[in-house]
Design a protein around this motif. Structure first.
Motif, mmCIF file in Angstrom:
data_model
loop_
_atom_site.group_PDB
_atom_site.id
_atom_site.type_symbol
_atom_site.label_atom_id
_atom_site.label_comp_id
_atom_site.label_asym_id
_atom_site.label_seq_id
_atom_site.Cartn_x
_atom_site.Cartn_y
_atom_site.Cartn_z
ATOM 1 N N TYR A 205 0.833 -1.210 0.000
ATOM 2 C CA TYR A 205 0.000 0.000 0.000
ATOM 3 C C TYR A 205 0.864 1.254 0.000
ATOM 4 O O TYR A 205 0.655 2.172 -0.807
ATOM 5 C CB TYR A 205 -0.922 -0.005 1.226
ATOM 6 N N TRP A 206 1.857 1.295 0.903
ATOM 7 C CA TRP A 206 2.665 2.508 1.015
ATOM 8 C C TRP A 206 3.603 2.680 -0.177
ATOM 9 O O TRP A 206 3.844 3.804 -0.627
ATOM 10 C CB TRP A 206 3.445 2.493 2.330
ATOM 11 N N MET A 207 4.133 1.580 -0.710
ATOM 12 C CA MET A 207 4.994 1.709 -1.889
ATOM 13 C C MET A 207 4.193 2.206 -3.085
ATOM 14 O O MET A 207 4.683 3.010 -3.889
ATOM 15 C CB MET A 207 5.669 0.367 -2.198
ATOM 16 N N HIS A 208 2.962 1.723 -3.206
ATOM 17 C CA HIS A 208 2.098 2.210 -4.287
ATOM 18 C C HIS A 208 1.802 3.695 -4.102
ATOM 19 O O HIS A 208 1.838 4.476 -5.061
ATOM 20 C CB HIS A 208 0.802 1.407 -4.311
ATOM 21 N N LYS A 209 1.524 4.093 -2.877
ATOM 22 C CA LYS A 209 1.209 5.490 -2.587
ATOM 23 C C LYS A 209 2.417 6.391 -2.833
ATOM 24 O O LYS A 209 2.283 7.531 -3.282
ATOM 25 C CB LYS A 209 0.747 5.613 -1.133
ATOM 26 N N LEU A 210 3.618 5.852 -2.549
ATOM 27 C CA LEU A 210 4.848 6.627 -2.737
ATOM 28 C C LEU A 210 5.378 6.551 -4.170
ATOM 29 O O LEU A 210 6.361 7.218 -4.500
ATOM 30 C CB LEU A 210 5.927 6.118 -1.773
ATOM 31 N N GLY A 211 4.757 5.711 -4.995
ATOM 32 C CA GLY A 211 5.206 5.579 -6.381
ATOM 33 C C GLY A 211 6.497 4.792 -6.524
ATOM 34 O O GLY A 211 7.247 4.994 -7.487
ATOM 35 N N LEU A 212 6.762 3.885 -5.583
ATOM 36 C CA LEU A 212 7.991 3.083 -5.624
ATOM 37 C C LEU A 212 7.701 1.750 -6.305
ATOM 38 O O LEU A 212 6.947 0.933 -5.788
ATOM 39 C CB LEU A 212 8.518 2.845 -4.204
ATOM 40 N N LYS A 213 8.286 1.539 -7.452
ATOM 41 C CA LYS A 213 8.061 0.314 -8.213
ATOM 42 C C LYS A 213 9.384 -0.396 -8.454
ATOM 43 O O LYS A 213 10.344 0.212 -8.917
ATOM 44 C CB LYS A 213 7.393 0.623 -9.557
#
Length: 411
Positions: A205-213
């Motif tokens: 959830y947080w990686m998606h929110k932070l745009g970390l792919k």
């Protein structure tokens, strides 16, 4: 679980706990859903058989709100949260979350009686007199995301916001340290290794929110197959790549790098125990010197190789008498994959795909010469052996797992 009385549930629990009967066997014997049975056994195991005595509970508005917030923003899975709260049903929390998505906190206080006459048709699309399911689902999804956004932004003070800020900072730190090579699963594994109580769902959830792919793989392949020019060894691995101890199964292959019209070749030895790179050589030509240099380095590091099986494809280098004679002198048994079966050499294929995805594909602009690329490959292999954790190795690096397996083999 309602079709069984208390005594029957305790009997099932005793069979699982004391008689060590598996959950799948109990599920078949009592014709119970496997997930529901697993939940019931874990619930009794956590709270004791007294949990079966509790009557139907009425939950307050505040309790429901706190539970929903824990489920959405907390670090525990829905099942774990339900167990800790002592919910008898695995679906209670799921129902609350579903109703929250649809109606927000309005569902918590249910209105008694039938709705007013003017409100009965509120769900019917105006003009047509028919429902539009897709539009309703889209509207609810947007509303749900908006509520999550507001909730997240509302955590601007207090202990909870500090914890989230620390978590976000740590996720960024891990992601940046590994140069985007870690996806949410490996980031979560690293956090757990460092003592965080976290789930993959929360990290995602947080990686998606932070745009970390994380970096995704691209596939290209070099082939050294030139036909049958020497002796072909039998396939002794049969895709059973892994080994309980170091130096029982070795794998090797050659991969090719293209940079500014030039080529570079890497030939590593990968141990089937922890997946660590035992030795490697790099050259501008995929010749016998490349392979023999790799072997010489390996034999300096490792000497007790009488029980080692060395697996390759049917490349011309591995069919050569020089290569086969060298293995025989070390007491190594040679193995080759079948012709045209790249999956027989799947462990090396996986490593090459990983290496190129994480340090070469779409990053060619970083390297201005083959010398710079050579240095980058060396640094990556060191990083891969000593820093990069693996899920298969229970969060250990290849080097850590190799050292552990040398003392306590996992048969």
């Amino acid at each position: 679980m309602s079709k069984f009385n208390k005594e029957q549930k305790i009997e099932i629990y005793r069979k699982w706990k004391d008689e060590k009967i598996s959950i799948s066997q109990l599920s078949k014997a009592y014709k119970m859903n496997l997930a529901n049975l697993d939940y019931m056994l874990r619930l009794i195991d956590m709270h004791g058989t007294d949990i079966l005595n509790t009557r139907k509970r009425v939950y307050s508005k505040k309790f429901k709100e706190q539970t929903i917030e824990q489920a959405i923003f907390g670090t525990k899975s829905d099942v774990q949260l339900s167990l800790e709260l002592g919910f008898k049903s695995i679906g209670r929390l799921n129902n609350w979350l579903r109703e929250y998505k649809e109606n927000g906190y309005n569902f918590i206080i249910k209105q008694k009686g039938r709705p007013a006459r003017g409100q009965r048709g509120s769900k019917i699309a105006q003009g047509t007199g028919e429902r539009d399911p897709k539009a309703e689902r889209r509207k609810l999804a947007i509303a749900y995301c908006e509520r999550i956004r507001k909730k997240t932004e509302g955590l601007g003070s207090g202990k909870r916001s500090e914890e989230i800020a620390k978590l976000i900072a740590k996720i960024k730190e891990i992601f940046n340290h590994h140069q985007g090579r870690y996806g949410y699963r490996r980031v979560a594994l690293q956090l757990i290794k460092e003592g965080w109580n976290i789930t993959e769902k929360t990290v995602r959830y947080w990686m998606h929110k932070l745009g970390l792919k994380g970096i995704r793989r691209n596939k290209r392949k070099y082939s050294s197959y030139k036909g049958t020019i020497g002796k072909i060894a039998p396939n002794l691995i049969h895709r059973d790549f892994f080994a309980p101890m170091p130096n029982m199964k070795w794998h090797t292959d050659i991969t090719e790098f293209h940079l500014n019209g030039e080529k570079l070749y890497l030939s590593p030895i990968l141990d089937g125990c922890g997946g660590d790179i035992v030795s490697y050589s790099i050259s501008r030509h995929p010749d016998m010197d490349l392979v023999m240099t790799m072997l010489d380095k390996a034999f300096v590091k490792e000497t007790a190789l009488n029980n080692c099986t060395f697996h390759t494809d049917q490349g011309c280098q591995y069919q050569s008498p020089q290569y086969q004679r060298t293995l025989k002198l070390q007491g190594i048994t040679q193995s080759m994959s079948r012709k045209g079966n790249s999956m027989d050499d799947g462990l090396m294929e996986n490593f090459f795909g990983l290496l190129k995805t994480e340090m070469f594909y779409d990053q060619e602009y970083k390297y201005h010469s083959l010398q710079e690329l050579t240095q980058a490959i060396k640094e990556y292999i060191e990083y891969y052996n000593e820093e990069r954790i693996k899920s298969r190795l229970r969060g250990l690096t290849p080097k850590e797992y190799r050292n552990q397996a040398s003392i306590n083999p996992v048969f």
